[in-house]
Design an enzyme around this catalytic site. Sequence first.
Site, PDB file in Angstrom:
ATOM      1  N   THR A  12       3.118  -1.387   2.499  1.00 25.82           N
ATOM      2  CA  THR A  12       2.245  -2.526   2.184  1.00 25.82           C
ATOM      3  C   THR A  12       0.951  -2.486   2.989  1.00 25.82           C
ATOM      4  O   THR A  12      -0.104  -2.900   2.493  1.00 25.82           O
ATOM      5  CB  THR A  12       3.023  -3.836   2.409  1.00 25.82           C
ATOM      6  OG1 THR A  12       4.042  -3.902   1.415  1.00 25.82           O
ATOM      7  CG2 THR A  12       2.149  -5.060   2.301  1.00 25.82           C
ATOM      8  N   SER A  53       7.845   2.602   0.655  1.00 28.85           N
ATOM      9  CA  SER A  53       8.872   3.312   1.429  1.00 28.85           C
ATOM     10  C   SER A  53      10.238   3.332   0.764  1.00 28.85           C
ATOM     11  O   SER A  53      11.096   4.126   1.156  1.00 28.85           O
ATOM     12  CB  SER A  53       8.961   2.743   2.841  1.00 28.85           C
ATOM     13  OG  SER A  53       9.517   1.452   2.847  1.00 28.85           O
ATOM     14  N   THR A  86       7.658  -1.277   5.247  1.00 29.89           N
ATOM     15  CA  THR A  86       8.670  -1.963   6.056  1.00 29.89           C
ATOM     16  C   THR A  86      10.075  -1.844   5.462  1.00 29.89           C
ATOM     17  O   THR A  86      11.058  -2.013   6.175  1.00 29.89           O
ATOM     18  CB  THR A  86       8.324  -3.458   6.211  1.00 29.89           C
ATOM     19  OG1 THR A  86       8.266  -4.051   4.916  1.00 29.89           O
ATOM     20  CG2 THR A  86       7.009  -3.645   6.926  1.00 29.89           C
ATOM     21  N   ASP A  87      10.168  -1.567   4.160  1.00 27.27           N
ATOM     22  CA  ASP A  87      11.486  -1.590   3.507  1.00 27.27           C
ATOM     23  C   ASP A  87      12.478  -0.612   4.145  1.00 27.27           C
ATOM     24  O   ASP A  87      13.660  -0.925   4.285  1.00 27.27           O
ATOM     25  CB  ASP A  87      11.353  -1.259   2.020  1.00 27.27           C
ATOM     26  CG  ASP A  87      10.743  -2.404   1.223  1.00 27.27           C
ATOM     27  OD1 ASP A  87      10.435  -3.456   1.814  1.00 27.27           O
ATOM     28  OD2 ASP A  87      10.580  -2.250  -0.004  1.00 27.27           O
TER      29      ASP A  87
HETATM   30  N1  ASP Z   1       7.072  -2.118  -0.460  1.00 25.02           N
HETATM   31  C1  ASP Z   1       6.698  -1.987   0.875  1.00 25.02           C
HETATM   32  C2  ASP Z   1       7.249  -0.676   1.431  1.00 25.02           C
HETATM   33  O1  ASP Z   1       6.622   0.335   1.197  1.00 25.02           O
HETATM   34  C3  ASP Z   1       7.062  -3.118   1.715  1.00 25.02           C
HETATM   35  C4  ASP Z   1       6.281  -3.107   2.978  1.00 25.02           C
HETATM   36  O2  ASP Z   1       5.698  -2.123   3.379  1.00 25.02           O
HETATM   37  O3  ASP Z   1       6.267  -4.176   3.635  1.00 25.02           O
HETATM   38  O4  ASP Z   1       8.244  -0.659   2.106  1.00 25.02           O
END
Ligand code: ASP
Length: 333
Positions: A12, A53, A86-87
């Site tokens: 993100t 991710s 973050t995922d």
């Molecule tokens: N969809 C995102 C990811 O790539 C979520 C994030 O980064 O907060 O994990």
Amino acid sequence: MGQVVVISTGGTIASRWQGSGFAADARGGDVLATAAVPDGVTVRVVDLMSVNSARLTTRDQLALLRTVHEVLADPAVDGIVVTHGTDTLEESAFLLDLHHHDPRPVVLTGAQRPLEARDGDGPRNLHDALLAASSAALRGHGVLVAFDGQVHAARGTIKVQTLAADAFAHPSGSPVADVKDGHVLVRRLPERPEPLPLPTADAPLPRVDIVTHHCDADPLLLNAAVQAGARGIVLVATGAGNATPEVVAAVEAAVARGVLVALTTRVPAGPVAEIYTQGGAVDLAAAGAVLTGTLRAGQARIAVLAAALAHPTDDTDAATRTLRRVLGTPAAS
Ligand code: ASP
């Protein structure tokens, strides 16, 4: 203070609107341009990839691991920041930590709000990660996660909020440091096992599956993982690590076939423990499942993956010993 290398992988923090939703597409330079660089720090960017991710593969994570080691081969580098979705950040962070031999900090960060969001959390998180990566006080602390004003040890830290800014916590522990007014205030030194050697470049990539137990669950999915050729399975049990006698029998059969089975829990905090029988952790451990302490599913899977990668020829006993060592779970006598 000194030279920090930012390895950009997406998430993100690098995401923009794609017409129907957000996805990572920005390069590391665009991400870095959003953040204030701490005084005295110089930054070089390595663009490794730009993906959400949830799409990361073991191959991608090993590419990240090798890149970290290549960057650290330069003695002029004082620390590394990895920007990451973050995922699955907790998974990549733990894989790096299990193989981290160097006192210099490697700090993962990301954001809950996209790159161009007004009042987004990415700029502050990246600033704090740069500060942490260049901080002499965090040398020897292993791989870290900087998020929302706190610095966590990779081991045990998980994503605890889907949307809120305080996305990460160590539910069975506490932060390693706080970042306040441009300073890193260290609270504790995380315990880390002896690191593993870097996996060989041509090591086969093992399949490691995660199966969750619940009311009315049968061993079908666990057996399907074995049939699919899993080298390892993480059983996410209930409570302190409990399932059913049928699942115990399936675990015993899987272990007899050389599959590494690790036992964790659906509960957010606390360790798994051998308390209950008739399908409980007492029986699962006796069937050969390795208890994973306070690690949750994603990191338990990374521990199994790392143990399998450390023993690429099907030496299950050696891989199990390595798994127990990285988990700090001694073999039952
Ligand atoms: N969809 C995102 C990811 O790539 C979520 C994030 O980064 O907060 O994990």
